[in-house]
Motif scaffolding. Structure first.
Motif, PDB file in Angstrom:
ATOM      1  N   ALA A  81       0.883  -1.343  -0.035  1.00 33.32           N
ATOM      2  CA  ALA A  81       0.002  -0.016   0.060  1.00 33.32           C
ATOM      3  C   ALA A  81       0.781   1.061  -0.072  1.00 33.32           C
ATOM      4  CB  ALA A  81      -1.299   0.067   1.257  1.00 33.32           C
ATOM      5  N   LEU A  82       1.962   1.255   0.869  1.00 35.30           N
ATOM      6  CA  LEU A  82       2.805   2.374   0.743  1.00 35.30           C
ATOM      7  C   LEU A  82       3.525   2.506  -0.738  1.00 35.30           C
ATOM      8  CD1 LEU A  82       4.251   4.642   2.250  1.00 35.30           C
ATOM      9  CD2 LEU A  82       5.929   2.914   3.330  1.00 35.30           C
ATOM     10  N   ALA A  83       3.949   1.372  -1.054  1.00 34.42           N
ATOM     11  CA  ALA A  83       4.744   1.455  -2.509  1.00 34.42           C
ATOM     12  C   ALA A  83       3.782   1.970  -3.470  1.00 34.42           C
ATOM     13  CB  ALA A  83       5.127  -0.064  -2.921  1.00 34.42           C
ATOM     14  N   ASP A  84       2.576   1.518  -3.407  1.00 41.20           N
ATOM     15  CA  ASP A  84       1.339   2.052  -4.452  1.00 41.20           C
ATOM     16  C   ASP A  84       1.400   3.663  -4.290  1.00 41.20           C
ATOM     17  OD1 ASP A  84       1.186  -0.547  -5.307  1.00 41.20           O
ATOM     18  OD2 ASP A  84      -0.727  -0.605  -4.140  1.00 41.20           O
ATOM     19  N   ARG A  85       1.324   4.055  -2.939  1.00 39.45           N
ATOM     20  CA  ARG A  85       1.165   5.706  -2.817  1.00 39.45           C
ATOM     21  C   ARG A  85       2.643   6.225  -3.496  1.00 39.45           C
ATOM     22  NH1 ARG A  85       1.293   9.893  -2.939  1.00 39.45           N
ATOM     23  NH2 ARG A  85       0.356  11.689  -1.593  1.00 39.45           N
ATOM     24  N   VAL A 115       5.561   9.414  -7.458  1.00 41.18           N
ATOM     25  CA  VAL A 115       6.768   9.598  -8.717  1.00 41.18           C
ATOM     26  C   VAL A 115       6.017   9.946 -10.094  1.00 41.18           C
ATOM     27  CG1 VAL A 115       8.430   8.375 -10.128  1.00 41.18           C
ATOM     28  CG2 VAL A 115       8.402   7.755  -7.451  1.00 41.18           C
ATOM     29  N   ALA A 116       4.759   9.316 -10.118  1.00 43.43           N
ATOM     30  CA  ALA A 116       4.234   9.714 -11.417  1.00 43.43           C
ATOM     31  C   ALA A 116       3.458  11.329 -11.374  1.00 43.43           C
ATOM     32  CB  ALA A 116       2.755   8.855 -11.606  1.00 43.43           C
ATOM     33  N   GLU A 117       3.377  11.648 -10.225  1.00 44.20           N
ATOM     34  CA  GLU A 117       2.953  13.088 -10.069  1.00 44.20           C
ATOM     35  C   GLU A 117       4.159  14.251 -10.101  1.00 44.20           C
ATOM     36  OE1 GLU A 117       0.502  13.034  -6.634  1.00 44.20           O
ATOM     37  OE2 GLU A 117      -1.068  12.215  -7.681  1.00 44.20           O
ATOM     38  N   GLY A 118       5.356  13.637  -9.924  1.00 46.38           N
ATOM     39  CA  GLY A 118       6.442  14.416  -9.873  1.00 46.38           C
ATOM     40  C   GLY A 118       6.662  15.043  -8.642  1.00 46.38           C
ATOM     41  N   THR A 141      13.135   7.427  -8.847  1.00 44.98           N
ATOM     42  CA  THR A 141      13.061   6.741  -7.442  1.00 44.98           C
ATOM     43  C   THR A 141      12.262   5.568  -7.729  1.00 44.98           C
ATOM     44  OG1 THR A 141      12.876   9.145  -6.634  1.00 44.98           O
ATOM     45  CG2 THR A 141      11.821   7.247  -5.234  1.00 44.98           C
ATOM     46  N   ASP A 142      12.769   4.522  -6.915  1.00 47.78           N
ATOM     47  CA  ASP A 142      12.158   3.101  -7.130  1.00 47.78           C
ATOM     48  C   ASP A 142      11.380   3.434  -5.665  1.00 47.78           C
ATOM     49  OD1 ASP A 142      11.569   0.554  -6.387  1.00 47.78           O
ATOM     50  OD2 ASP A 142      13.407  -0.125  -6.972  1.00 47.78           O
TER      51      ASP A 142
END
Length: 204
Positions: free
Chosen positions: A136-140, A145-148, A154-155
């Motif tokens: 859940a944290l990785a998804d957030r 990352v997608a939003e900049g 960043t991994d």
């Protein structure tokens, strides 16, 4: 007429809360049926009727713990930036694992430290529960990352794992007696490795 074996006025949720504390203090293997039923104020017949066997009771206790004692983790995911999510989670985690009214440490870590005679089912259940939170944290963080919000490259999976390593390590130290201030200091150091921390430091 009260059900045979079940005390009049039996409160299943309150009894489950007491079971949470026993498992939290003693771990799954260390918590005997007598410890559990004594703390819950019921006999074994009532325990089996209301919750199932010891493993089933433990799974329900972990779910109860996740819903109540780990609500801070879900709240952290709503923070507006990736850095804020991580900072909120780690600092709230320290507060949670050092509460004066609760056992020190974390049930999901302490509960499975000793491997019992269950062929590793409890340890795997707890590991799976932790992986769910990490995912859940990785998804957030992926969204960040997608939003900049977090730097490109960043991994999010590795970053989420890093955050969980810090929180689980703090839980072990809390159970060993480390104080709240010391653990918050550890979090402050850990946050320096989070991408975007420099911008936050500049803003403040």
């Amino acid at each position: 007429m009260a059900e045979r074996g079940r005390p009049r006025g039996f409160d299943a949720d309150a009894a489950l809360d007491r079971a949470v504390e026993v498992f939290w203090r003693q771990g799954y293997e260390g918590a005997s049926l007598s410890d559990l039923t004594d703390a819950m104020g019921i006999n074994r017949t009532s325990m089996y009727a209301a919750y199932g066997n010891k493993e089933q009771l433990f799974r329900r206790a972990v779910a109860r713990y996740a819903a109540a004692d780990m609500a801070y983790a879900r709240e952290a995911l709503t923070r507006p930036t990736g850095y804020a999510v991580i900072a909120a989670f780690l600092h709230a985690n320290v507060d949670a694992i050092t509460r004066a009214d609760r056992p020190a440490g974390c049930l999901s870590v302490q509960g499975g430290l000793a491997d019992g005679g269950d062929n590793g089912r409890v340890a795997e259940f707890l590991a799976a529960s932790r992986r769910t939170g990490e995912q859940a944290l990785a998804d957030r963080l992926s969204r960040a990352v997608a939003e900049g919000d977090l730097p490109a490259g960043t991994d999010p999976v590795a970053l989420a794992r890093y955050v969980m390593v810090v929180s689980e390590g703090n839980a072990v130290h809390a159970a060993a007696g480390a104080g709240r201030a010391a653990l918050h200091a550890t979090v402050d150091i850990a946050l320096r490795a989070v991408p975007g921390h420099a911008a936050v430091d500049t803003d403040t």
